[in-house]
Design an enzyme around this catalytic site. Sequence first.
Site, PDB file in Angstrom:
ATOM      1  N   THR A 141       0.868  -1.173   0.000  1.00 45.72           N
ATOM      2  CA  THR A 141       0.000   0.000   0.000  1.00 45.72           C
ATOM      3  C   THR A 141       0.900   1.216   0.000  1.00 45.72           C
ATOM      4  O   THR A 141       1.640   1.465   0.943  1.00 45.72           O
ATOM      5  CB  THR A 141      -0.912   0.007   1.234  1.00 45.72           C
ATOM      6  OG1 THR A 141      -1.752  -1.152   1.193  1.00 45.72           O
ATOM      7  CG2 THR A 141      -1.791   1.253   1.248  1.00 45.72           C
ATOM      8  N   LYS A 195      -7.190   1.366  -2.910  1.00 45.40           N
ATOM      9  CA  LYS A 195      -6.782   0.964  -1.566  1.00 45.40           C
ATOM     10  C   LYS A 195      -6.944   2.113  -0.587  1.00 45.40           C
ATOM     11  O   LYS A 195      -7.276   1.898   0.592  1.00 45.40           O
ATOM     12  CB  LYS A 195      -5.331   0.473  -1.574  1.00 45.40           C
ATOM     13  CG  LYS A 195      -4.826  -0.052  -0.221  1.00 45.40           C
ATOM     14  CD  LYS A 195      -5.653  -1.237   0.295  1.00 45.40           C
ATOM     15  CE  LYS A 195      -5.245  -1.693   1.695  1.00 45.40           C
ATOM     16  NZ  LYS A 195      -3.945  -2.360   1.747  1.00 45.40           N
ATOM     17  N   LYS A 247       0.792   4.785   8.348  1.00 47.67           N
ATOM     18  CA  LYS A 247       1.373   5.157   7.054  1.00 47.67           C
ATOM     19  C   LYS A 247       0.296   5.252   5.993  1.00 47.67           C
ATOM     20  O   LYS A 247       0.242   6.218   5.221  1.00 47.67           O
ATOM     21  CB  LYS A 247       2.439   4.128   6.677  1.00 47.67           C
ATOM     22  CG  LYS A 247       3.034   4.292   5.286  1.00 47.67           C
ATOM     23  CD  LYS A 247       2.359   3.394   4.240  1.00 47.67           C
ATOM     24  CE  LYS A 247       2.524   1.920   4.525  1.00 47.67           C
ATOM     25  NZ  LYS A 247       1.936   1.073   3.459  1.00 47.67           N
TER      26      LYS A 247
END
Length: 291
Positions: free
Chosen positions: A98, A173, A241
């Site tokens: 990701t 995502k 993150k």
Amino acid sequence: MSEMTIGFIGTGVMGKSMAKHIMNNGYSLVVYNRTKEKAEELIDAGAHWASTPKEAAEKSDIIMTIVGFPADVEALYFGSEGIIANAKKGSVLVDMTTSKPALAEKIALQAGEKGVYALDAPVSGGDVGAREAKLAIMAGGEAAAFETVYPVFSAIGETIERLGPAGAGQHTKMANQIAIASTMMGTAEALAYTKRAGLSQDEVLSVIETGAAGSFSLSQLGRRMINGDYAPGFYIKHFIKDMAIAIESAEELGMDTPGLNQAKKLYDQLAERGFENSGTQAIYTYYTDET
């Protein structure tokens, strides 16, 4: 057995299971991980060890990566020792980390200049989805490259879609992570409320997961919460993150994300309390004052 050789870089919590499924589906597997010990189980099962990402790229027809942070992706793909420079012409690079949509676009551009294809294909489903080969795979990139890799994706995923050009997988995502961020807060709050009300959390969970509140977070991670199981299926540090990338991407689109911002604030506080290497379900400790 397929004649294609798959290079797999990143054999962590999810990557190891993914690589194992690929190998069990008849593909020759070349693996690399910064810590070789984390790849030993795969090597013992027949995978070939690559001493560097460069070696993995040179030996593979499809190179798949799933690492921690965008900086890790950049270190793998760029430079004279990187994957792009050393991949075979016509091979397909698949980053399943990701990461930033803009980085996926940069990888695709530079790969194309070298006669190499690139897909960004982040996944959702956590450690459970990886172990059971039921991941959701959201891909961006050229249709021809997607079709080439689709049989390999089928070894690890259940829902597999190409959403558009380079970067589309990462944007998808981000939408996934935005949805999860508020869902995790809601799951933890609901279970903390249940406990405070003196009800059986197991019984309440068994009822509400069958209705409109039902979700993976509630059924899978909710049970880990009430059992005090904070082992990582997905690390808090990696979720932070992801949320940071989603906030940045939303701002670039001129969009405010108050739910996402609040979730990141809570997870930042958990990381400061030492939970950065715990699973995302450890957000429950925020509501129960666990340390």
